[in-house]
Design a protein around this motif. Structure first.
Motif, PDB file in Angstrom:
ATOM      1  N   PRO A 163       0.831  -1.212   0.000  1.00  0.00           N
ATOM      2  CA  PRO A 163       0.000   0.000   0.000  1.00  0.00           C
ATOM      3  C   PRO A 163       0.866   1.265   0.000  1.00  0.00           C
ATOM      4  CG  PRO A 163      -0.714  -1.564   1.696  1.00  0.00           C
ATOM      5  CD  PRO A 163       0.598  -2.051   1.183  1.00  0.00           C
ATOM      6  N   PRO A 164       0.271   2.396  -0.346  1.00  0.00           N
ATOM      7  CA  PRO A 164       1.008   3.661  -0.264  1.00  0.00           C
ATOM      8  C   PRO A 164       1.604   3.858   1.130  1.00  0.00           C
ATOM      9  CG  PRO A 164      -1.084   3.980  -1.383  1.00  0.00           C
ATOM     10  CD  PRO A 164      -1.103   2.581  -0.861  1.00  0.00           C
ATOM     11  N   LEU A 165       2.729   4.520   1.195  1.00  0.00           N
ATOM     12  CA  LEU A 165       3.515   4.774   2.400  1.00  0.00           C
ATOM     13  C   LEU A 165       4.362   3.575   2.824  1.00  0.00           C
ATOM     14  CD1 LEU A 165       1.009   6.842   4.590  1.00  0.00           C
ATOM     15  CD2 LEU A 165       2.635   7.650   2.878  1.00  0.00           C
ATOM     16  N   PHE A 166       4.190   2.434   2.147  1.00  0.00           N
ATOM     17  CA  PHE A 166       5.062   1.284   2.391  1.00  0.00           C
ATOM     18  C   PHE A 166       5.968   1.105   1.186  1.00  0.00           C
ATOM     19  CE2 PHE A 166       1.666   0.493   5.345  1.00  0.00           C
ATOM     20  CZ  PHE A 166       2.278  -0.125   6.428  1.00  0.00           C
ATOM     21  N   LYS A 167       7.219   0.764   1.457  1.00  0.00           N
ATOM     22  CA  LYS A 167       8.203   0.583   0.388  1.00  0.00           C
ATOM     23  C   LYS A 167       8.915  -0.740   0.593  1.00  0.00           C
ATOM     24  CE  LYS A 167      12.454   2.598  -1.533  1.00  0.00           C
ATOM     25  NZ  LYS A 167      13.456   3.692  -1.396  1.00  0.00           N
ATOM     26  N   GLY A 168       8.942  -1.580  -0.442  1.00  0.00           N
ATOM     27  CA  GLY A 168       9.570  -2.878  -0.347  1.00  0.00           C
ATOM     28  C   GLY A 168      11.056  -2.841  -0.656  1.00  0.00           C
ATOM     29  N   LYS A 209      19.945   3.748  10.299  1.00  0.00           N
ATOM     30  CA  LYS A 209      20.417   4.784   9.374  1.00  0.00           C
ATOM     31  C   LYS A 209      19.430   5.937   9.251  1.00  0.00           C
ATOM     32  CE  LYS A 209      22.759   1.458   6.326  1.00  0.00           C
ATOM     33  NZ  LYS A 209      22.704   0.874   4.951  1.00  0.00           N
ATOM     34  N   GLY A 210      18.202   5.727   9.762  1.00  0.00           N
ATOM     35  CA  GLY A 210      17.205   6.784   9.701  1.00  0.00           C
ATOM     36  C   GLY A 210      16.225   6.666   8.560  1.00  0.00           C
ATOM     37  N   CYS A 211      15.972   5.452   8.081  1.00  0.00           N
ATOM     38  CA  CYS A 211      15.019   5.270   6.975  1.00  0.00           C
ATOM     39  C   CYS A 211      13.615   5.668   7.419  1.00  0.00           C
ATOM     40  CB  CYS A 211      15.031   3.820   6.486  1.00  0.00           C
ATOM     41  SG  CYS A 211      14.223   2.656   7.605  1.00  0.00           S
ATOM     42  N   ASP A 212      12.762   5.919   6.461  1.00  0.00           N
ATOM     43  CA  ASP A 212      11.374   6.261   6.752  1.00  0.00           C
ATOM     44  C   ASP A 212      10.628   5.049   7.279  1.00  0.00           C
ATOM     45  OD1 ASP A 212      11.740   8.863   5.863  1.00  0.00           O
ATOM     46  OD2 ASP A 212      11.070   8.404   3.819  1.00  0.00           O
ATOM     47  N   ALA A 213       9.639   5.301   8.138  1.00  0.00           N
ATOM     48  CA  ALA A 213       8.745   4.234   8.572  1.00  0.00           C
ATOM     49  C   ALA A 213       7.996   3.695   7.354  1.00  0.00           C
ATOM     50  CB  ALA A 213       7.766   4.762   9.608  1.00  0.00           C
ATOM     51  N   GLY A 214       7.655   2.425   7.415  1.00  0.00           N
ATOM     52  CA  GLY A 214       6.937   1.805   6.305  1.00  0.00           C
ATOM     53  C   GLY A 214       7.819   0.980   5.403  1.00  0.00           C
ATOM     54  N   LEU A 215       9.122   0.929   5.677  1.00  0.00           N
ATOM     55  CA  LEU A 215       9.995   0.071   4.892  1.00  0.00           C
ATOM     56  C   LEU A 215       9.659  -1.387   5.195  1.00  0.00           C
ATOM     57  CD1 LEU A 215      12.491  -0.333   3.029  1.00  0.00           C
ATOM     58  CD2 LEU A 215      13.866  -0.412   5.137  1.00  0.00           C
ATOM     59  N   VAL A 216       9.477  -2.182   4.141  1.00  0.00           N
ATOM     60  CA  VAL A 216       9.217  -3.619   4.267  1.00  0.00           C
ATOM     61  C   VAL A 216      10.381  -4.365   3.624  1.00  0.00           C
ATOM     62  CG1 VAL A 216       7.634  -5.530   3.802  1.00  0.00           C
ATOM     63  CG2 VAL A 216       6.730  -3.203   4.090  1.00  0.00           C
ATOM     64  N   ALA A 264      19.597 -12.418   2.473  1.00  0.00           N
ATOM     65  CA  ALA A 264      20.008 -11.922   3.787  1.00  0.00           C
ATOM     66  C   ALA A 264      18.795 -11.832   4.715  1.00  0.00           C
ATOM     67  CB  ALA A 264      20.682 -10.556   3.650  1.00  0.00           C
ATOM     68  N   ASP A 265      19.056 -11.790   5.997  1.00  0.00           N
ATOM     69  CA  ASP A 265      17.993 -11.745   7.000  1.00  0.00           C
ATOM     70  C   ASP A 265      17.240 -10.413   6.923  1.00  0.00           C
ATOM     71  OD1 ASP A 265      16.372 -11.900   9.213  1.00  0.00           O
ATOM     72  OD2 ASP A 265      17.996 -11.806  10.672  1.00  0.00           O
ATOM     73  N   PRO A 266      15.946 -10.434   6.578  1.00  0.00           N
ATOM     74  CA  PRO A 266      15.197  -9.175   6.479  1.00  0.00           C
ATOM     75  C   PRO A 266      15.092  -8.426   7.806  1.00  0.00           C
ATOM     76  CG  PRO A 266      14.065 -10.917   5.284  1.00  0.00           C
ATOM     77  CD  PRO A 266      15.148 -11.577   6.081  1.00  0.00           C
ATOM     78  N   LEU A 267      15.055  -9.158   8.935  1.00  0.00           N
ATOM     79  CA  LEU A 267      14.963  -8.483  10.228  1.00  0.00           C
ATOM     80  C   LEU A 267      16.226  -7.686  10.502  1.00  0.00           C
ATOM     81  CD1 LEU A 267      13.465  -7.938  12.860  1.00  0.00           C
ATOM     82  CD2 LEU A 267      14.394 -10.073  13.766  1.00  0.00           C
ATOM     83  N   ALA A 268      17.366  -8.301  10.279  1.00  0.00           N
ATOM     84  CA  ALA A 268      18.632  -7.593  10.470  1.00  0.00           C
ATOM     85  C   ALA A 268      18.744  -6.418   9.503  1.00  0.00           C
ATOM     86  CB  ALA A 268      19.807  -8.548  10.273  1.00  0.00           C
ATOM     87  N   ALA A 269      18.295  -6.618   8.271  1.00  0.00           N
ATOM     88  CA  ALA A 269      18.359  -5.548   7.273  1.00  0.00           C
ATOM     89  C   ALA A 269      17.466  -4.379   7.666  1.00  0.00           C
ATOM     90  CB  ALA A 269      17.961  -6.085   5.898  1.00  0.00           C
ATOM     91  N   ALA A 270      16.265  -4.690   8.167  1.00  0.00           N
ATOM     92  CA  ALA A 270      15.340  -3.627   8.570  1.00  0.00           C
ATOM     93  C   ALA A 270      15.904  -2.832   9.739  1.00  0.00           C
ATOM     94  CB  ALA A 270      13.981  -4.226   8.938  1.00  0.00           C
ATOM     95  N   CYS A 271      16.497  -3.525  10.712  1.00  0.00           N
ATOM     96  CA  CYS A 271      17.094  -2.819  11.848  1.00  0.00           C
ATOM     97  C   CYS A 271      18.257  -1.940  11.403  1.00  0.00           C
ATOM     98  CB  CYS A 271      17.557  -3.823  12.894  1.00  0.00           C
ATOM     99  SG  CYS A 271      16.210  -4.716  13.727  1.00  0.00           S
ATOM    100  N   ALA A 290      10.153  -8.021   7.366  1.00  0.00           N
ATOM    101  CA  ALA A 290      10.157  -7.140   8.532  1.00  0.00           C
ATOM    102  C   ALA A 290       9.644  -5.771   8.116  1.00  0.00           C
ATOM    103  CB  ALA A 290      11.562  -7.022   9.134  1.00  0.00           C
ATOM    104  N   VAL A 291       9.013  -5.083   9.050  1.00  0.00           N
ATOM    105  CA  VAL A 291       8.448  -3.760   8.788  1.00  0.00           C
ATOM    106  C   VAL A 291       9.008  -2.774   9.807  1.00  0.00           C
ATOM    107  CG1 VAL A 291       6.350  -2.382   8.575  1.00  0.00           C
ATOM    108  CG2 VAL A 291       6.324  -4.792   7.903  1.00  0.00           C
ATOM    109  N   VAL A 292       9.479  -1.641   9.331  1.00  0.00           N
ATOM    110  CA  VAL A 292      10.018  -0.587  10.190  1.00  0.00           C
ATOM    111  C   VAL A 292       8.898   0.383  10.571  1.00  0.00           C
ATOM    112  CG1 VAL A 292      11.657   1.328  10.372  1.00  0.00           C
ATOM    113  CG2 VAL A 292      12.295  -0.750   9.116  1.00  0.00           C
ATOM    114  N   LEU A 293       8.794   0.671  11.860  1.00  0.00           N
ATOM    115  CA  LEU A 293       7.804   1.613  12.380  1.00  0.00           C
ATOM    116  C   LEU A 293       8.519   2.716  13.151  1.00  0.00           C
ATOM    117  CD1 LEU A 293       5.392  -1.082  13.866  1.00  0.00           C
ATOM    118  CD2 LEU A 293       5.110   0.091  11.676  1.00  0.00           C
TER     119      LEU A 293
END
Length: 234
Positions: free
Chosen positions: A7-12, A30-37, A18-25, A49-52
């Motif tokens: 959906p809008p505001l989410f970016k894949g 680094k300061g990425c926007d919320a909504g990164l999947v 590689a481990d998506p959880l480690a990548a998301a953290c 993993a989803v960043v909030l």
């Protein structure tokens, strides 16, 4: 191949094994926007993993663990055959037809319950299939193929998880925790059973307003905060 659509505001972001959880953290730090999947799909496993970026205390923000669990139940329920049941463990376990089939994992920038975290990440792992020799060694575990969900495309499940979770995030934003509490209680695994959590043993009688586990031990009621389910930053 464009990958899953969100959906809008989410970016894949595919992690290519590689481990998506480690990548998301790492991206959150680094300061990425919320909504990164972040996501990775193999024949055996769906990981994401989803960043909030919650603007409230960590204790309050932990409601996202049951919210993402409800989102998964709604997503799989919409895609799976009607006889497939999905239940949720308090620590984030995902159960399909009574067997553990996946796990939600919360990670935050800080474990201080009263502080506002810079970020909160909810990780997802779902077992799609297993080698036959593995199934007899772990009778309490299962996979989607075994439970009659072989027709479900992992990318479709990932998209549906994010989409249904967003519905519940919006509902929580508008109506508070009450509808989340009501929905989760109907899906909770282990209620009224004796369990051990965070080193404490008792009868799991429910959760409080912050989704802390209520354990009845003799005449005492023990409250285990949901923040105890947080994992260290990978």
């Amino acid at each position: 191949m464009s990958g899953p659509q969100f959906p809008p505001l989410f970016k894949g972001m595919a992690t290519a094994g590689a481990d998506p959880l480690a990548a998301a953290c790492a991206e959150a730090r680094k300061g990425c926007d919320a909504g990164l999947v972040t996501w990775d799909i193999s024949p055996a496993m769906l990981r994401a993993a989803v960043v909030l970026a919650p603007e409230l205390s960590l204790r309050e923000a932990m409601v996202m663990l049951p919210v993402f669990g409800i989102g998964f139940q709604n997503a799989l329920g919409a895609l799976a055959p009607p006889e497939v049941s999905v239940h949720l463990g308090w620590t984030g376990a995902l159960l399909v037809n009574g067997g553990t089939c996946g796990q939600l994992t919360p990670v935050a920038s800080s474990k201080d319950p009263d502080a506002e975290p810079d970020w909160l990440v909810i990780g997802l792992e779902v077992t799609l299939s297993r080698d036959e020799e593995d199934t007899g060694l772990t009778p309490d575990e299962t996979d989607l193929f075994t439970e009659g969900c072989s027709e479900i495309e992992a990318a479709d499940l990932l998209e549906a998880w994010v989409r249904h979770t967003l519905v519940w995030i919006d509902r929580w934003s508008e109506d508070g925790s009450r509808p989340v509490h009501s929905e989760w209680q109907g899906l909770a695994h282990g209620l009224k059973e004796e369990i051990t959590a965070d080193g404490q043993t008792g009868t799991f009688i429910g959760v409080d307003e912050s989704f802390g586990m209520l354990l009845q031990s003799g005449e005492s009621t023990i409250i285990i905060p949901l923040t105890t389910t947080l994992r260290d930053i990978p």
